[in-house]
Motif scaffolding. Sequence first.
Motif, PDB file in Angstrom:
ATOM      1  N   LYS A 321     -41.052   2.851  -6.036  1.00  0.00           N
ATOM      2  CA  LYS A 321     -42.316   3.536  -6.441  1.00  0.00           C
ATOM      3  C   LYS A 321     -43.155   3.944  -4.802  1.00  0.00           C
ATOM      4  N   ASP A 322     -43.267   5.194  -4.897  1.00  0.00           N
ATOM      5  CA  ASP A 322     -44.092   5.712  -3.678  1.00  0.00           C
ATOM      6  C   ASP A 322     -45.461   5.243  -3.412  1.00  0.00           C
ATOM      7  N   GLN A 323     -45.892   4.805  -2.384  1.00  0.00           N
ATOM      8  CA  GLN A 323     -47.187   4.088  -2.234  1.00  0.00           C
ATOM      9  C   GLN A 323     -48.339   5.185  -1.575  1.00  0.00           C
ATOM     10  N   TYR A 324     -47.664   5.735  -0.265  1.00  0.00           N
ATOM     11  CA  TYR A 324     -48.722   6.663   0.240  1.00  0.00           C
ATOM     12  C   TYR A 324     -47.679   7.504   1.301  1.00  0.00           C
ATOM     13  N   TYR A 325     -48.467   8.579   1.476  1.00  0.00           N
ATOM     14  CA  TYR A 325     -47.618   9.468   2.552  1.00  0.00           C
ATOM     15  C   TYR A 325     -48.494   9.756   3.858  1.00  0.00           C
ATOM     16  N   ASN A 326     -47.587  10.558   4.652  1.00  0.00           N
ATOM     17  CA  ASN A 326     -48.003  10.548   6.189  1.00  0.00           C
ATOM     18  C   ASN A 326     -49.148  11.700   6.061  1.00  0.00           C
ATOM     19  N   MET A 327     -50.578  11.143   6.523  1.00  0.00           N
ATOM     20  CA  MET A 327     -51.688  12.126   6.533  1.00  0.00           C
ATOM     21  C   MET A 327     -51.535  13.089   7.483  1.00  0.00           C
ATOM     22  N   LYS A 328     -50.672  13.070   8.581  1.00  0.00           N
ATOM     23  CA  LYS A 328     -50.533  14.366   9.387  1.00  0.00           C
ATOM     24  C   LYS A 328     -50.390  15.663   8.838  1.00  0.00           C
ATOM     25  N   GLU A 329     -49.589  15.726   7.481  1.00  0.00           N
ATOM     26  CA  GLU A 329     -49.499  16.937   6.910  1.00  0.00           C
ATOM     27  C   GLU A 329     -50.932  17.500   6.600  1.00  0.00           C
ATOM     28  N   LYS A 330     -51.857  16.573   6.053  1.00  0.00           N
ATOM     29  CA  LYS A 330     -53.148  17.079   5.580  1.00  0.00           C
ATOM     30  C   LYS A 330     -54.094  17.200   6.756  1.00  0.00           C
ATOM     31  N   VAL A 331     -53.988  16.584   7.815  1.00  0.00           N
ATOM     32  CA  VAL A 331     -54.995  16.546   9.074  1.00  0.00           C
ATOM     33  C   VAL A 331     -54.496  17.690  10.079  1.00  0.00           C
ATOM     34  N   THR A 332     -53.263  17.970  10.179  1.00  0.00           N
ATOM     35  CA  THR A 332     -53.054  18.980  11.238  1.00  0.00           C
ATOM     36  C   THR A 332     -53.531  20.315  11.121  1.00  0.00           C
ATOM     37  N   PRO A 333     -53.624  20.908   9.818  1.00  0.00           N
ATOM     38  CA  PRO A 333     -54.544  21.946   9.623  1.00  0.00           C
ATOM     39  C   PRO A 333     -55.986  22.191   9.844  1.00  0.00           C
ATOM     40  N   VAL A 334     -56.515  20.979  10.096  1.00  0.00           N
ATOM     41  CA  VAL A 334     -57.857  20.809  10.493  1.00  0.00           C
ATOM     42  C   VAL A 334     -57.974  19.984  11.754  1.00  0.00           C
ATOM     43  N   LYS A 335     -57.131  20.297  12.549  1.00  0.00           N
ATOM     44  CA  LYS A 335     -57.000  19.368  13.800  1.00  0.00           C
ATOM     45  C   LYS A 335     -58.293  19.385  14.547  1.00  0.00           C
ATOM     46  N   HIS A 336     -59.236  20.195  14.352  1.00  0.00           N
ATOM     47  CA  HIS A 336     -60.410  20.116  15.225  1.00  0.00           C
ATOM     48  C   HIS A 336     -61.099  18.803  14.798  1.00  0.00           C
ATOM     49  N   ILE A 337     -60.997  17.919  13.737  1.00  0.00           N
ATOM     50  CA  ILE A 337     -61.547  16.681  13.306  1.00  0.00           C
ATOM     51  C   ILE A 337     -61.212  15.739  14.383  1.00  0.00           C
ATOM     52  N   VAL A 338     -59.869  15.924  14.675  1.00  0.00           N
ATOM     53  CA  VAL A 338     -59.285  14.914  15.640  1.00  0.00           C
ATOM     54  C   VAL A 338     -59.883  15.335  17.245  1.00  0.00           C
ATOM     55  N   ASP A 339     -59.908  16.415  17.342  1.00  0.00           N
ATOM     56  CA  ASP A 339     -60.363  16.880  18.953  1.00  0.00           C
ATOM     57  C   ASP A 339     -61.792  16.586  19.098  1.00  0.00           C
ATOM     58  N   ILE A 340     -62.636  16.455  17.933  1.00  0.00           N
ATOM     59  CA  ILE A 340     -64.014  15.783  18.118  1.00  0.00           C
ATOM     60  C   ILE A 340     -63.891  14.601  18.460  1.00  0.00           C
ATOM     61  N   ALA A 341     -63.335  13.738  17.721  1.00  0.00           N
ATOM     62  CA  ALA A 341     -63.163  12.356  18.087  1.00  0.00           C
ATOM     63  C   ALA A 341     -62.623  12.227  19.312  1.00  0.00           C
ATOM     64  N   GLU A 342     -61.647  12.894  19.790  1.00  0.00           N
ATOM     65  CA  GLU A 342     -60.905  12.605  21.317  1.00  0.00           C
ATOM     66  C   GLU A 342     -62.177  12.894  22.306  1.00  0.00           C
ATOM     67  N   LYS A 343     -62.991  14.134  21.933  1.00  0.00           N
ATOM     68  CA  LYS A 343     -63.856  14.514  22.971  1.00  0.00           C
ATOM     69  C   LYS A 343     -64.945  13.605  22.983  1.00  0.00           C
ATOM     70  N   ALA A 344     -65.452  13.010  21.701  1.00  0.00           N
ATOM     71  CA  ALA A 344     -66.456  11.848  21.790  1.00  0.00           C
ATOM     72  C   ALA A 344     -66.109  10.730  22.734  1.00  0.00           C
ATOM     73  N   MET A 345     -64.957  10.161  22.473  1.00  0.00           N
ATOM     74  CA  MET A 345     -64.379   9.071  23.361  1.00  0.00           C
ATOM     75  C   MET A 345     -64.450   9.451  25.112  1.00  0.00           C
ATOM     76  N   ARG A 346     -64.069  10.656  25.276  1.00  0.00           N
ATOM     77  CA  ARG A 346     -63.964  11.072  26.762  1.00  0.00           C
ATOM     78  C   ARG A 346     -65.322  11.075  27.275  1.00  0.00           C
ATOM     79  N   GLU A 347     -66.288  11.406  26.450  1.00  0.00           N
ATOM     80  CA  GLU A 347     -67.555  11.669  26.868  1.00  0.00           C
ATOM     81  C   GLU A 347     -68.449  10.403  27.046  1.00  0.00           C
ATOM     82  N   ILE A 348     -67.795   9.305  26.409  1.00  0.00           N
ATOM     83  CA  ILE A 348     -68.458   7.820  26.871  1.00  0.00           C
ATOM     84  C   ILE A 348     -67.629   7.149  27.590  1.00  0.00           C
ATOM     85  N   GLY A 349     -66.509   7.870  28.268  1.00  0.00           N
ATOM     86  CA  GLY A 349     -65.629   6.887  29.091  1.00  0.00           C
ATOM     87  C   GLY A 349     -64.574   6.055  28.635  1.00  0.00           C
ATOM     88  N   ILE A 350     -63.870   6.679  27.548  1.00  0.00           N
ATOM     89  CA  ILE A 350     -62.947   5.781  26.904  1.00  0.00           C
ATOM     90  C   ILE A 350     -61.695   6.778  26.993  1.00  0.00           C
TER      91      ILE A 350
END
Length: 425
Positions: A321-350
């Motif tokens: 029985k399949d349980q779950y799938y790689n979210m990359k397929e659904k997130v890549t088309p809206v990659k800006h949501i990852v970019d925002i998190a990455e930018k947020a981390m960099r702006e606070i020194g992480i």
Amino acid sequence: MQHIIDRFISYVTIDTESDASSETTPSTAKQWDLANKLVEELKAIGMQDVTIDKKAYIMATLPSNVLHEVPTIGFISHFDTTPDFTGFNVKPQIVPNYDGKDIVLNAEQNIILSPNYFKDLLLYKGQTLITTDGTTLLGADDKAGITEIITAMEFLIKNPEIKHGKIRVGFTPDEEIGRGAHHFDVEKFGAEWAYTMDGSQIGELEYENFNAAGAKIIFKGKSVHPGYAKGKMINSMLIANDFISELPSDETPETTKGYEGFFHVHHLTGSIEETVLELIIRDHNKKKFEKRKELIEKITRKINKKFAKQFGADIVTAEIKDQYYNMKEKVTPVKHIVDIAEKAMREIGIKPLIKPIRGGTDGSQLSYKGLPCPNIFAGGHNFHGKYEYVPVESMQKAVEVIVKIAELTAIGDYVKTEETAKNKK
């Protein structure tokens, strides 16, 4: 910092262990104890539209404080703890100004949290750690995430000069047994995207996870007096052993890392007449994932063919029985949501640590339900056992990341991020 410590401890001292054998949601009644507490706390800090449904899914709203249109975003964590190790009677220990040496969790039982074995401890020298007492897990997975989300919302409410759009928060039961997103109402949640605060080490940012399946394989046998068994007895346990030996020995959890997939045998019970083998199948690559399932079926056919004449029917049955799938397929088309998190981390020194999840998350299932949902660090280490710990400073930084993501989304900086990415192409 003390505020975060107090809030976190108030959560982890409530037992919320989930139970995969239960058919109810939540799977254990004790999860309601923390769920109801969280509802009252959300109301107390000033969140609006605080709801809890009959399955203990919690949602709440922080209204926008800007006049222009801003995407509604969400932050999600789970309040259950794993059944892999007891979460009853958790007694957190505070280790201020960690000196980089062994931490005695339990002197009586000689349980030591040592940087000689857990080298990540040395990353947090000089910081404040919260550990177990060596007899339970801690519950930072994912009560650290809940602590961070509520603390961030409280901070935004108390500091209205920080601009943000509408923010939705959600807390779920039963994530640890793979059901956290099963009854999550994405439409009701109403966010364009969300982030699960459910990662480990500070800086982790993940939008790839395993494709996952579970397999239950049943082996039949024939029991005959061992003194007269030649040519008659069929020992199902030995057939199960033959099955396991057909799996690649170098593709197990303990021999793989990064993007490498595996087969993991996690339960084996049996007798001469019947043996049940349970395993999980994991791979980031969809084609390799399918080939792994095909291998299970191929081995099953091979053994059935071998015993067809002697047993007279299929001696092995495999249910996959399949349980779950790689979210990359659904997130890549809206990659800006990852970019925002990455930018947020960099702006606070992480420094962001963008890597694949070697497991699953509510975010995977939610992404396939229409809510793209990358995963952000919550700060804990050594989840699901007595050596679990969390640096308080990591939780504080996670709070800052949440606040910064809200701020960046409100000022529309994510649009610039998208345009910059397009221009680079």
